[in-house]
Write a protein that holds these residues in place. Structure first.
Motif, mmCIF file in Angstrom:
data_model
loop_
_atom_site.group_PDB
_atom_site.id
_atom_site.type_symbol
_atom_site.label_atom_id
_atom_site.label_comp_id
_atom_site.label_asym_id
_atom_site.label_seq_id
_atom_site.Cartn_x
_atom_site.Cartn_y
_atom_site.Cartn_z
ATOM 1 N N GLN A 114 1.713 -12.394 -9.808
ATOM 2 C CA GLN A 114 3.165 -12.535 -9.874
ATOM 3 C C GLN A 114 3.787 -12.975 -8.555
ATOM 4 O OE1 GLN A 114 4.558 -8.688 -11.037
ATOM 5 N NE2 GLN A 114 3.998 -8.968 -13.190
ATOM 6 N N GLY A 115 3.008 -12.867 -7.494
ATOM 7 C CA GLY A 115 3.550 -13.162 -6.180
ATOM 8 C C GLY A 115 4.383 -12.002 -5.637
ATOM 9 N N LYS A 116 4.294 -10.832 -6.284
ATOM 10 C CA LYS A 116 5.047 -9.643 -5.876
ATOM 11 C C LYS A 116 4.084 -8.476 -5.698
ATOM 12 C CE LYS A 116 8.946 -11.108 -8.694
ATOM 13 N NZ LYS A 116 9.771 -10.762 -9.851
ATOM 14 N N PRO A 117 3.570 -8.282 -4.489
ATOM 15 C CA PRO A 117 2.576 -7.216 -4.301
ATOM 16 C C PRO A 117 3.134 -5.814 -4.545
ATOM 17 C CG PRO A 117 3.131 -8.239 -2.200
ATOM 18 C CD PRO A 117 3.805 -9.026 -3.277
ATOM 19 N N PHE A 118 4.407 -5.575 -4.222
ATOM 20 C CA PHE A 118 4.966 -4.229 -4.410
ATOM 21 C C PHE A 118 5.089 -3.871 -5.884
ATOM 22 C CE2 PHE A 118 6.619 -5.208 -0.110
ATOM 23 C CZ PHE A 118 5.931 -4.213 0.554
ATOM 24 N N ALA A 119 5.387 -4.864 -6.721
ATOM 25 C CA ALA A 119 5.503 -4.605 -8.159
ATOM 26 C C ALA A 119 4.153 -4.164 -8.732
ATOM 27 C CB ALA A 119 6.012 -5.847 -8.879
ATOM 28 N N GLY A 120 3.092 -4.828 -8.319
ATOM 29 C CA GLY A 120 1.756 -4.448 -8.788
ATOM 30 C C GLY A 120 1.338 -3.085 -8.277
ATOM 31 N N ALA A 121 1.671 -2.790 -7.020
ATOM 32 C CA ALA A 121 1.323 -1.497 -6.446
ATOM 33 C C ALA A 121 2.073 -0.369 -7.142
ATOM 34 C CB ALA A 121 1.623 -1.490 -4.950
ATOM 35 N N ILE A 122 3.358 -0.595 -7.429
ATOM 36 C CA ILE A 122 4.155 0.429 -8.113
ATOM 37 C C ILE A 122 3.640 0.649 -9.530
ATOM 38 C CG2 ILE A 122 6.457 0.887 -9.061
ATOM 39 C CD1 ILE A 122 7.585 -0.378 -6.504
ATOM 40 N N GLY A 161 -5.745 11.259 -3.082
ATOM 41 C CA GLY A 161 -5.429 10.312 -2.020
ATOM 42 C C GLY A 161 -6.206 9.019 -2.153
ATOM 43 N N SER A 162 -7.487 9.131 -2.487
ATOM 44 C CA SER A 162 -8.294 7.913 -2.612
ATOM 45 C C SER A 162 -7.862 7.096 -3.823
ATOM 46 C CB SER A 162 -9.782 8.263 -2.697
ATOM 47 O OG SER A 162 -10.064 8.975 -3.881
ATOM 48 N N TYR A 163 -7.512 7.773 -4.928
ATOM 49 C CA TYR A 163 -7.034 7.029 -6.090
ATOM 50 C C TYR A 163 -5.667 6.386 -5.815
ATOM 51 C CZ TYR A 163 -10.715 8.194 -9.376
ATOM 52 O OH TYR A 163 -11.920 8.281 -10.020
ATOM 53 N N ALA A 164 -4.794 7.096 -5.105
ATOM 54 C CA ALA A 164 -3.490 6.529 -4.773
ATOM 55 C C ALA A 164 -3.649 5.308 -3.863
ATOM 56 C CB ALA A 164 -2.610 7.580 -4.101
ATOM 57 N N LEU A 165 -4.518 5.421 -2.870
ATOM 58 C CA LEU A 165 -4.757 4.295 -1.985
ATOM 59 C C LEU A 165 -5.346 3.114 -2.754
ATOM 60 C CD1 LEU A 165 -4.693 3.248 0.931
ATOM 61 C CD2 LEU A 165 -7.026 4.121 1.179
ATOM 62 N N GLY A 166 -6.281 3.402 -3.653
ATOM 63 C CA GLY A 166 -6.851 2.338 -4.479
ATOM 64 C C GLY A 166 -5.812 1.686 -5.364
ATOM 65 N N GLY A 167 -4.901 2.503 -5.924
ATOM 66 C CA GLY A 167 -3.830 1.950 -6.748
ATOM 67 C C GLY A 167 -2.889 1.078 -5.945
ATOM 68 N N LEU A 168 -2.562 1.544 -4.733
ATOM 69 C CA LEU A 168 -1.664 0.752 -3.884
ATOM 70 C C LEU A 168 -2.305 -0.574 -3.478
ATOM 71 C CD1 LEU A 168 -0.202 3.500 -1.543
ATOM 72 C CD2 LEU A 168 1.060 2.113 -3.183
ATOM 73 N N LEU A 169 -3.538 -0.500 -2.993
ATOM 74 C CA LEU A 169 -4.197 -1.725 -2.524
ATOM 75 C C LEU A 169 -4.554 -2.656 -3.680
ATOM 76 C CD1 LEU A 169 -6.517 -0.283 0.262
ATOM 77 C CD2 LEU A 169 -4.349 -1.477 0.524
ATOM 78 N N LEU A 186 0.361 0.095 -10.664
ATOM 79 C CA LEU A 186 -1.002 0.611 -10.761
ATOM 80 C C LEU A 186 -1.214 1.981 -10.111
ATOM 81 C CD1 LEU A 186 -3.422 -2.419 -10.333
ATOM 82 C CD2 LEU A 186 -2.888 -1.113 -12.364
ATOM 83 N N THR A 187 -0.391 2.375 -9.175
ATOM 84 C CA THR A 187 -0.596 3.656 -8.494
ATOM 85 C C THR A 187 -0.503 4.839 -9.453
ATOM 86 O OG1 THR A 187 0.167 2.737 -6.405
ATOM 87 C CG2 THR A 187 0.173 5.126 -6.599
ATOM 88 N N PRO A 188 0.519 4.936 -10.316
ATOM 89 C CA PRO A 188 0.529 6.072 -11.251
ATOM 90 C C PRO A 188 -0.644 6.059 -12.226
ATOM 91 C CG PRO A 188 2.681 5.018 -11.179
ATOM 92 C CD PRO A 188 1.746 4.163 -10.399
ATOM 93 N N ILE A 189 -1.071 4.869 -12.614
ATOM 94 C CA ILE A 189 -2.222 4.770 -13.514
ATOM 95 C C ILE A 189 -3.468 5.323 -12.828
ATOM 96 C CG2 ILE A 189 -3.747 3.143 -14.716
ATOM 97 C CD1 ILE A 189 -1.237 1.380 -15.147
ATOM 98 N N MET A 190 -3.661 4.969 -11.579
ATOM 99 C CA MET A 190 -4.821 5.469 -10.844
ATOM 100 C C MET A 190 -4.734 6.978 -10.618
ATOM 101 S SD MET A 190 -6.887 3.042 -10.587
ATOM 102 C CE MET A 190 -8.062 3.722 -9.448
ATOM 103 N N LEU A 191 -3.535 7.493 -10.399
ATOM 104 C CA LEU A 191 -3.382 8.941 -10.252
ATOM 105 C C LEU A 191 -3.723 9.664 -11.556
ATOM 106 C CD1 LEU A 191 -0.188 9.160 -8.043
ATOM 107 C CD2 LEU A 191 -2.530 9.718 -7.395
ATOM 108 N N MET A 192 -3.401 9.061 -12.708
ATOM 109 C CA MET A 192 -3.789 9.651 -13.994
ATOM 110 C C MET A 192 -5.303 9.642 -14.155
ATOM 111 S SD MET A 192 -0.867 8.505 -16.744
ATOM 112 C CE MET A 192 -1.075 6.741 -16.514
ATOM 113 N N VAL A 193 -5.946 8.595 -13.681
ATOM 114 C CA VAL A 193 -7.408 8.533 -13.731
ATOM 115 C C VAL A 193 -8.005 9.648 -12.866
ATOM 116 C CG1 VAL A 193 -9.415 7.141 -13.075
ATOM 117 C CG2 VAL A 193 -7.519 6.081 -14.275
ATOM 118 N N GLY A 194 -7.421 9.889 -11.699
ATOM 119 C CA GLY A 194 -7.883 10.974 -10.842
ATOM 120 C C GLY A 194 -7.711 12.332 -11.502
#
Length: 120
Positions: free
Chosen positions: A77-85, A59-67, A87-95
């Motif tokens: 890029q001016g597109k926050p959702f694109a960056g969140a989508i 959960g903490s890694y997913a939240l960190g990836g989203l934020l 980085l979130t899987p990358i952070m989950l792999m780190v977890g």
């Protein structure tokens, strides 16, 4: 994260112990404070163990990836959702890697202890 939570809880317990010392009186105060501090340390250990659960880690890694991804996506890029989508899987792999390394570490430590006990 666990270290920060541990230090905050430890300071909170120390403050509570000082307040108990101020409010209690006589020799019974030291005995009561000793009992309360042992109970609080046991509760603190339980909280720390539950804070290291895999659900909380993911959960903490997913939240960190989203934020973090949202901020990075917005800035570059001016597109926050694109960056969140992105980085979130990358952070989950780190977890997942962190959990795997912790599991390996505990298994290896147990092997070393077993080898040491077998030699004696």
């Amino acid at each position: 994260m666990e270290r920060v939570a541990y230090s905050v809880l430890k300071q909170t317990n120390a403050f509570a112990n000082r307040m108990n010392l101020l409010s209690a009186d006589g020799d019974d105060a030291t005995t009561a404070t000793d009992n309360e501090s042992s109970i609080q340390s046991t509760q603190l250990d339980n909280i720390i163990q539950s804070a290291s659960s895999p659900k909380l880690l993911y959960g903490s890694y997913a939240l960190g990836g989203l934020l973090g991804g949202g901020v990075a996506g917005f800035l570059f890029q001016g597109k926050p959702f694109a960056g969140a989508i992105m980085l979130t899987p990358i952070m989950l792999m780190v977890g997942k890697m962190e959990l795997s390394l912790e599991e390996y570490k505990s298994e290896r430590l147990q092997q070393l202890l077993d080898e040491n006990n077998a030699k004696k």
